[in-house]
Design a protein around this motif. Structure first.
Motif, PDB file in Angstrom:
ATOM      1  N   MET A  25       0.838  -1.193   0.000  1.00  0.00           N
ATOM      2  CA  MET A  25       0.000   0.000   0.000  1.00  0.00           C
ATOM      3  C   MET A  25       0.875   1.246   0.000  1.00  0.00           C
ATOM      4  N   THR A  26       0.505   2.245  -0.807  1.00  0.00           N
ATOM      5  CA  THR A  26       1.293   3.466  -0.899  1.00  0.00           C
ATOM      6  C   THR A  26       1.132   4.325   0.350  1.00  0.00           C
ATOM      7  N   LYS A  27       2.090   5.200   0.585  1.00  0.00           N
ATOM      8  CA  LYS A  27       2.000   6.114   1.720  1.00  0.00           C
ATOM      9  C   LYS A  27       0.789   7.032   1.588  1.00  0.00           C
ATOM     10  N   GLU A  28       0.462   7.386   0.345  1.00  0.00           N
ATOM     11  CA  GLU A  28      -0.708   8.234   0.122  1.00  0.00           C
ATOM     12  C   GLU A  28      -1.991   7.531   0.543  1.00  0.00           C
ATOM     13  N   ALA A  29      -2.105   6.256   0.195  1.00  0.00           N
ATOM     14  CA  ALA A  29      -3.292   5.491   0.574  1.00  0.00           C
ATOM     15  C   ALA A  29      -3.393   5.353   2.091  1.00  0.00           C
ATOM     16  N   ILE A  30      -2.257   5.091   2.724  1.00  0.00           N
ATOM     17  CA  ILE A  30      -2.241   4.984   4.185  1.00  0.00           C
ATOM     18  C   ILE A  30      -2.695   6.292   4.823  1.00  0.00           C
ATOM     19  N   GLN A  31      -2.188   7.411   4.316  1.00  0.00           N
ATOM     20  CA  GLN A  31      -2.570   8.705   4.867  1.00  0.00           C
ATOM     21  C   GLN A  31      -4.046   8.996   4.629  1.00  0.00           C
ATOM     22  N   ASN A  32      -4.555   8.577   3.487  1.00  0.00           N
ATOM     23  CA  ASN A  32      -5.982   8.771   3.219  1.00  0.00           C
ATOM     24  C   ASN A  32      -6.840   7.987   4.212  1.00  0.00           C
ATOM     25  N   ILE A  33      -6.428   6.778   4.505  1.00  0.00           N
ATOM     26  CA  ILE A  33      -7.153   5.957   5.477  1.00  0.00           C
ATOM     27  C   ILE A  33      -7.096   6.594   6.860  1.00  0.00           C
ATOM     28  N   LEU A  34      -5.921   7.033   7.267  1.00  0.00           N
ATOM     29  CA  LEU A  34      -5.766   7.647   8.588  1.00  0.00           C
ATOM     30  C   LEU A  34      -6.589   8.925   8.707  1.00  0.00           C
ATOM     31  N   LEU A  88      -6.760  -4.615   5.623  1.00  0.00           N
ATOM     32  CA  LEU A  88      -6.283  -3.434   4.909  1.00  0.00           C
ATOM     33  C   LEU A  88      -4.997  -3.697   4.142  1.00  0.00           C
ATOM     34  N   GLY A  89      -4.273  -4.745   4.547  1.00  0.00           N
ATOM     35  CA  GLY A  89      -2.989  -5.025   3.926  1.00  0.00           C
ATOM     36  C   GLY A  89      -1.832  -4.378   4.654  1.00  0.00           C
ATOM     37  N   TRP A  90      -2.089  -3.917   5.887  1.00  0.00           N
ATOM     38  CA  TRP A  90      -1.040  -3.281   6.679  1.00  0.00           C
ATOM     39  C   TRP A  90      -0.150  -4.298   7.388  1.00  0.00           C
ATOM     40  N   ALA A  91      -0.657  -5.490   7.616  1.00  0.00           N
ATOM     41  CA  ALA A  91       0.092  -6.477   8.394  1.00  0.00           C
ATOM     42  C   ALA A  91      -0.232  -7.882   7.901  1.00  0.00           C
ATOM     43  N   ASN A  92       0.689  -8.801   8.167  1.00  0.00           N
ATOM     44  CA  ASN A  92       0.509 -10.198   7.797  1.00  0.00           C
ATOM     45  C   ASN A  92       0.635 -11.141   8.989  1.00  0.00           C
ATOM     46  N   LEU A 103       2.764   2.802  10.145  1.00  0.00           N
ATOM     47  CA  LEU A 103       2.026   4.007  10.528  1.00  0.00           C
ATOM     48  C   LEU A 103       2.933   5.090  11.095  1.00  0.00           C
ATOM     49  N   PRO A 104       2.610   6.359  10.847  1.00  0.00           N
ATOM     50  CA  PRO A 104       3.339   7.464  11.478  1.00  0.00           C
ATOM     51  C   PRO A 104       3.180   7.384  12.999  1.00  0.00           C
ATOM     52  N   LYS A 105       4.209   7.733  13.727  1.00  0.00           N
ATOM     53  CA  LYS A 105       4.182   7.606  15.178  1.00  0.00           C
ATOM     54  C   LYS A 105       3.051   8.412  15.811  1.00  0.00           C
ATOM     55  N   GLU A 106       2.697   9.548  15.209  1.00  0.00           N
ATOM     56  CA  GLU A 106       1.637  10.378  15.791  1.00  0.00           C
ATOM     57  C   GLU A 106       0.268   9.704  15.738  1.00  0.00           C
ATOM     58  N   ASN A 107       0.141   8.635  14.971  1.00  0.00           N
ATOM     59  CA  ASN A 107      -1.135   7.917  14.882  1.00  0.00           C
ATOM     60  C   ASN A 107      -1.183   6.661  15.747  1.00  0.00           C
ATOM     61  N   TRP A 108      -0.068   6.286  16.343  1.00  0.00           N
ATOM     62  CA  TRP A 108      -0.011   5.025  17.070  1.00  0.00           C
ATOM     63  C   TRP A 108      -1.043   4.943  18.194  1.00  0.00           C
ATOM     64  N   ASN A 109      -1.112   5.977  19.016  1.00  0.00           N
ATOM     65  CA  ASN A 109      -1.950   5.899  20.205  1.00  0.00           C
ATOM     66  C   ASN A 109      -3.437   5.879  19.893  1.00  0.00           C
ATOM     67  N   ARG A 110      -3.843   6.425  18.769  1.00  0.00           N
ATOM     68  CA  ARG A 110      -5.277   6.479  18.485  1.00  0.00           C
ATOM     69  C   ARG A 110      -5.759   5.422  17.516  1.00  0.00           C
ATOM     70  N   ILE A 111      -4.853   4.718  16.859  1.00  0.00           N
ATOM     71  CA  ILE A 111      -5.303   3.727  15.884  1.00  0.00           C
ATOM     72  C   ILE A 111      -6.091   2.619  16.562  1.00  0.00           C
ATOM     73  N   TRP A 149      -9.422   2.414  -0.570  1.00  0.00           N
ATOM     74  CA  TRP A 149      -7.979   2.167  -0.449  1.00  0.00           C
ATOM     75  C   TRP A 149      -7.651   0.787   0.114  1.00  0.00           C
ATOM     76  N   CYS A 150      -8.649   0.053   0.545  1.00  0.00           N
ATOM     77  CA  CYS A 150      -8.412  -1.247   1.189  1.00  0.00           C
ATOM     78  C   CYS A 150      -7.921  -2.263   0.166  1.00  0.00           C
ATOM     79  N   GLU A 151      -6.923  -3.049   0.554  1.00  0.00           N
ATOM     80  CA  GLU A 151      -6.369  -4.051  -0.354  1.00  0.00           C
ATOM     81  C   GLU A 151      -7.150  -5.361  -0.332  1.00  0.00           C
ATOM     82  N   LYS A 152      -8.045  -5.516   0.639  1.00  0.00           N
ATOM     83  CA  LYS A 152      -8.812  -6.754   0.756  1.00  0.00           C
ATOM     84  C   LYS A 152     -10.293  -6.433   0.825  1.00  0.00           C
ATOM     85  N   LYS A 153     -10.793  -5.724  -0.151  1.00  0.00           N
ATOM     86  CA  LYS A 153     -12.203  -5.331  -0.159  1.00  0.00           C
ATOM     87  C   LYS A 153     -13.124  -6.534  -0.104  1.00  0.00           C
TER      88      LYS A 153
END
Length: 211
Positions: free
Chosen positions: A1-10, A148-152, A167-175, A202-206
């Motif tokens: 997944m691209t960084k842009e897609a990840i940011q869009n999801i966040l 989402l395709g973020w982890a296996n 994920l960006p560190k600033e999103n860790w606590n709220r994800i 943006w999901c890789e496993k729709k």
């Protein structure tokens, strides 16, 4: 997944579920830790309901450590697994007093040595009490991160490490709470409900199936 897609999801998660959540009632760090322990396999609503009377009775860590287990049980008996939790609460407070001079430790390696404190509870505590960034992985987070395709990974520790890379560190606590809300309302264990999902673009496993 691209960084842009990840940011869009966040960004979509931030907009839908917010970036902060109401924390548990507490007047001291040890009370926050016990409240988080109580929330395991229980709803936040159940925990909110017992905390006012619990903290009115136990205003110091010493009172909790010295109280009969049966008395602690009486205050939390509406909570799931209340007997084992009461025992752990008493023992945990005793450990903090005797081993850490009544101060809750700030290192996850020390926290998980306390009775009733697992890695998830420890990570949540460090985030809420001290603002220390960390990714908390429960069943909702594990399931949706994989969809989402973020982890296996197949266990929370593996997925935690993968998400910290993605994920960006600033999103860790709220994800954690964002994916919990999303997992309860849309991307459930039984069905993905992709047609209703704000992340489907943006999901890789729709077209995922329940596992």
């Amino acid at each position: 997944m691209t960084k842009e897609a990840i940011q869009n999801i966040l960004s979509a998660l931030d907009q839908e579920y917010g970036t902060t959540k109401v924390g548990f009632l507490h007047h001291a760090d040890w009370q926050l830790l016990l409240a988080i322990m109580l929330s395991a396999q229980s709803t936040d609503k159940q925990v909110y309901e017992v905390l006012p009377k619990l903290w009115d009775r136990f205003t110091s860590i010493e009172q909790m450590a010295e109280a009969p287990v049966e008395e602690i049980e009486d205050y939390i008996k509406s909570i799931g697994l209340y007997k084992s939790k009461a025992k752990n609460m008493k023992q945990c407070c005793g450990q903090i007093i005797s081993e850490y001079n009544s101060v809750v430790p700030r290192a996850i390696e020390e926290l998980v040595k306390l009775a009733g404190v697992g890695r998830k509870s420890a990570t949540l505590f460090l985030a809420d009490a001290y603002g220390i960034p960390g990714v908390t992985v429960d069943t909702h987070v594990l399931r949706i991160a994989k969809r989402l395709g973020w982890a296996n990974g197949n266990n929370p520790v593996q997925v935690e490490k993968e998400l910290m890379q993605v994920l960006p560190k600033e999103n860790w606590n709220r994800i954690n709470f964002q994916l919990i809300y999303h997992g309860r309302s849309v991307c459930t264990a039984r069905k993905c409900n992709c047609e209703k999902c704000l992340l489907s673009e943006w999901c890789e496993k729709k077209d995922c199936v329940s596992k």
